[in-house]
Design a protein around this motif. Structure first.
Motif, PDB file in Angstrom:
ATOM      1  N   HIS A 143       0.668  -1.340   0.122  1.00  0.00           N
ATOM      2  CA  HIS A 143      -0.005   0.070   0.073  1.00  0.00           C
ATOM      3  C   HIS A 143       0.787   1.273   0.130  1.00  0.00           C
ATOM      4  O   HIS A 143       1.953   1.150   0.720  1.00  0.00           O
ATOM      5  CB  HIS A 143      -0.847  -0.008   1.092  1.00  0.00           C
ATOM      6  CG  HIS A 143      -1.615  -1.376   1.540  1.00  0.00           C
ATOM      7  ND1 HIS A 143      -1.701  -1.843   2.736  1.00  0.00           N
ATOM      8  CD2 HIS A 143      -2.562  -2.033   0.720  1.00  0.00           C
ATOM      9  CE1 HIS A 143      -2.506  -3.042   2.386  1.00  0.00           C
ATOM     10  NE2 HIS A 143      -2.695  -2.900   1.195  1.00  0.00           N
ATOM     11  N   GLU A 144       0.401   2.378  -0.461  1.00  0.00           N
ATOM     12  CA  GLU A 144       0.887   3.556  -0.541  1.00  0.00           C
ATOM     13  C   GLU A 144      -0.136   4.525  -0.030  1.00  0.00           C
ATOM     14  O   GLU A 144      -1.092   4.782  -0.496  1.00  0.00           O
ATOM     15  CB  GLU A 144       1.350   4.152  -1.968  1.00  0.00           C
ATOM     16  CG  GLU A 144       2.021   5.297  -2.113  1.00  0.00           C
ATOM     17  CD  GLU A 144       2.211   5.832  -3.609  1.00  0.00           C
ATOM     18  OE1 GLU A 144       2.209   7.027  -3.522  1.00  0.00           O
ATOM     19  OE2 GLU A 144       2.316   5.003  -4.471  1.00  0.00           O
ATOM     20  N   ALA A 145       0.399   5.055   1.044  1.00  0.00           N
ATOM     21  CA  ALA A 145      -0.570   6.205   2.078  1.00  0.00           C
ATOM     22  C   ALA A 145      -0.598   7.274   1.417  1.00  0.00           C
ATOM     23  O   ALA A 145       0.513   7.914   1.283  1.00  0.00           O
ATOM     24  CB  ALA A 145      -0.115   6.127   3.258  1.00  0.00           C
ATOM     25  N   ILE A 146      -1.777   7.781   1.063  1.00  0.00           N
ATOM     26  CA  ILE A 146      -1.675   9.189   0.387  1.00  0.00           C
ATOM     27  C   ILE A 146      -2.262  10.008   1.248  1.00  0.00           C
ATOM     28  O   ILE A 146      -2.156  11.221   1.050  1.00  0.00           O
ATOM     29  CB  ILE A 146      -2.365   9.355  -0.950  1.00  0.00           C
ATOM     30  CG1 ILE A 146      -3.698   8.656  -0.857  1.00  0.00           C
ATOM     31  CG2 ILE A 146      -1.759   8.488  -2.135  1.00  0.00           C
ATOM     32  CD1 ILE A 146      -4.635   8.892  -2.199  1.00  0.00           C
ATOM     33  N   PRO A 177       1.470  -0.318  -6.258  1.00  0.00           N
ATOM     34  CA  PRO A 177       0.726  -0.538  -5.026  1.00  0.00           C
ATOM     35  C   PRO A 177      -0.545   0.038  -5.001  1.00  0.00           C
ATOM     36  O   PRO A 177      -0.601   1.075  -5.772  1.00  0.00           O
ATOM     37  CB  PRO A 177       1.979   0.255  -4.039  1.00  0.00           C
ATOM     38  CG  PRO A 177       2.655   1.108  -5.086  1.00  0.00           C
ATOM     39  CD  PRO A 177       2.600   0.624  -6.345  1.00  0.00           C
ATOM     40  N   ALA A 178      -1.347  -0.106  -4.043  1.00  0.00           N
ATOM     41  CA  ALA A 178      -2.567   0.517  -3.750  1.00  0.00           C
ATOM     42  C   ALA A 178      -2.482   1.579  -3.251  1.00  0.00           C
ATOM     43  O   ALA A 178      -1.789   1.888  -2.239  1.00  0.00           O
ATOM     44  CB  ALA A 178      -3.519  -0.514  -3.017  1.00  0.00           C
ATOM     45  N   LYS A 179      -3.116   2.862  -3.712  1.00  0.00           N
ATOM     46  CA  LYS A 179      -2.962   3.985  -3.139  1.00  0.00           C
ATOM     47  C   LYS A 179      -4.256   4.113  -2.228  1.00  0.00           C
ATOM     48  O   LYS A 179      -5.417   4.221  -2.553  1.00  0.00           O
ATOM     49  CB  LYS A 179      -2.949   5.045  -4.149  1.00  0.00           C
ATOM     50  CG  LYS A 179      -2.118   5.265  -4.991  1.00  0.00           C
ATOM     51  CD  LYS A 179      -1.897   6.160  -6.075  1.00  0.00           C
ATOM     52  CE  LYS A 179      -0.818   6.381  -6.918  1.00  0.00           C
ATOM     53  NZ  LYS A 179       0.381   7.124  -6.738  1.00  0.00           N
ATOM     54  N   VAL A 180      -4.048   4.140  -0.990  1.00  0.00           N
ATOM     55  CA  VAL A 180      -5.013   4.286   0.081  1.00  0.00           C
ATOM     56  C   VAL A 180      -5.075   5.337   1.183  1.00  0.00           C
ATOM     57  O   VAL A 180      -4.054   6.124   1.325  1.00  0.00           O
ATOM     58  CB  VAL A 180      -4.699   2.974   0.957  1.00  0.00           C
ATOM     59  CG1 VAL A 180      -4.765   1.609  -0.006  1.00  0.00           C
ATOM     60  CG2 VAL A 180      -3.391   2.831   1.650  1.00  0.00           C
ATOM     61  N   ILE A 181      -5.900   5.312   1.954  1.00  0.00           N
ATOM     62  CA  ILE A 181      -6.127   6.354   2.943  1.00  0.00           C
ATOM     63  C   ILE A 181      -5.992   5.370   4.513  1.00  0.00           C
ATOM     64  O   ILE A 181      -6.900   4.545   4.478  1.00  0.00           O
ATOM     65  CB  ILE A 181      -7.461   7.281   3.022  1.00  0.00           C
ATOM     66  CG1 ILE A 181      -7.401   8.040   1.685  1.00  0.00           C
ATOM     67  CG2 ILE A 181      -7.623   8.098   4.095  1.00  0.00           C
ATOM     68  CD1 ILE A 181      -8.651   8.947   1.239  1.00  0.00           C
ATOM     69  N   VAL A 182      -5.266   5.974   5.177  1.00  0.00           N
ATOM     70  CA  VAL A 182      -5.041   4.948   6.399  1.00  0.00           C
ATOM     71  C   VAL A 182      -5.865   5.557   7.698  1.00  0.00           C
ATOM     72  O   VAL A 182      -5.776   6.943   7.737  1.00  0.00           O
ATOM     73  CB  VAL A 182      -3.583   4.579   6.866  1.00  0.00           C
ATOM     74  CG1 VAL A 182      -3.286   3.939   8.287  1.00  0.00           C
ATOM     75  CG2 VAL A 182      -2.921   4.009   5.627  1.00  0.00           C
TER      76      VAL A 182
END
Length: 194
Positions: A143-146, A177-182
């Motif tokens: 994952h890539e946290a944006i 990687p998935a671009k995600v909000i954590v």
């Protein structure tokens, strides 16, 4: 003949024959035998050297074949990865189109959905799979946290609360990687818990 004669070494008998042989023919035969034994020993050495060389060449060939197959697979994976990377924006656009407020029972929506599913199944046949992200613990390998979003539930802390752009893997290796909000709990709520 007595038993003594039977127990004599064969070489002793040859020596006696040599003494009795006036023409020297037996001596020539012994010399020829000795020459043949030397030739046989030389041929055995040559055979052993050739056998070792053949075994080495066979091993080298198997190593070459294995390396060639590995290189071919790696090149194929690189080509598929490049093609997939170019197709991912198309898949993303299909997903955006399917998220719009369409009548889900309309023929247009079902047609778009069928094309999208066909595209995903073709990608899967090449070893491309989507990365699961939503409600999973954040993992920087996938994952890539944006962004970070405040969550009220402590069990959502550090988990992906929203997937902005789906990630994909090719045969287990991440190609995007998935671009995600954590999710993170509110700082004030954390202070109140203590």
């Amino acid at each position: 003949m007595c038993d003594k004669d039977l127990n004599k070494e064969p070489e002793d008998g040859l020596k006696n024959l040599l003494i009795d042989d006036n023409s020297g023919e037996l001596l020539k035969l012994l010399e020829e035998k000795e020459a043949l034994e030397k030739e046989l020993a030389a041929l055995k050495e040559q055979y052993d050297a050739l056998y070792s060389e053949a075994a080495r060449i066979k091993a080298d060939f198997h190593n070459y074949k294995r390396r060639s197959e590995s290189n071919l697979k790696r090149q194929k994976d690189m080509i598929v990865a490049e093609l997939v990377l170019n197709l991912l924006p198309v898949i993303d656009n299909f997903e955006r189109a399917l998220d719009c407020d369409f009548d889900k029972e309309s023929n247009f929506y079902r047609g778009i959905y069928m094309i999208y599913q066909d595209l995903l199944s073709v990608m899967a046949s090449f070893g491309v799979t989507p990365i699961k992200a939503l409600d999973e613990p954040f993992n920087p390998a996938f994952h890539e946290a944006i962004a970070v979003e405040t969550v009220t539930s402590a069990d959502r802390d550090g988990k992906v609360v929203k997937e902005v752009l789906r990630g994909y893997a090719l045969n287990g290796e991440i190609i995007r990687p998935a671009k995600v909000i954590v999710g993170r709990p509110n700082e004030e709520e954390v202070g109140n818990d203590e």
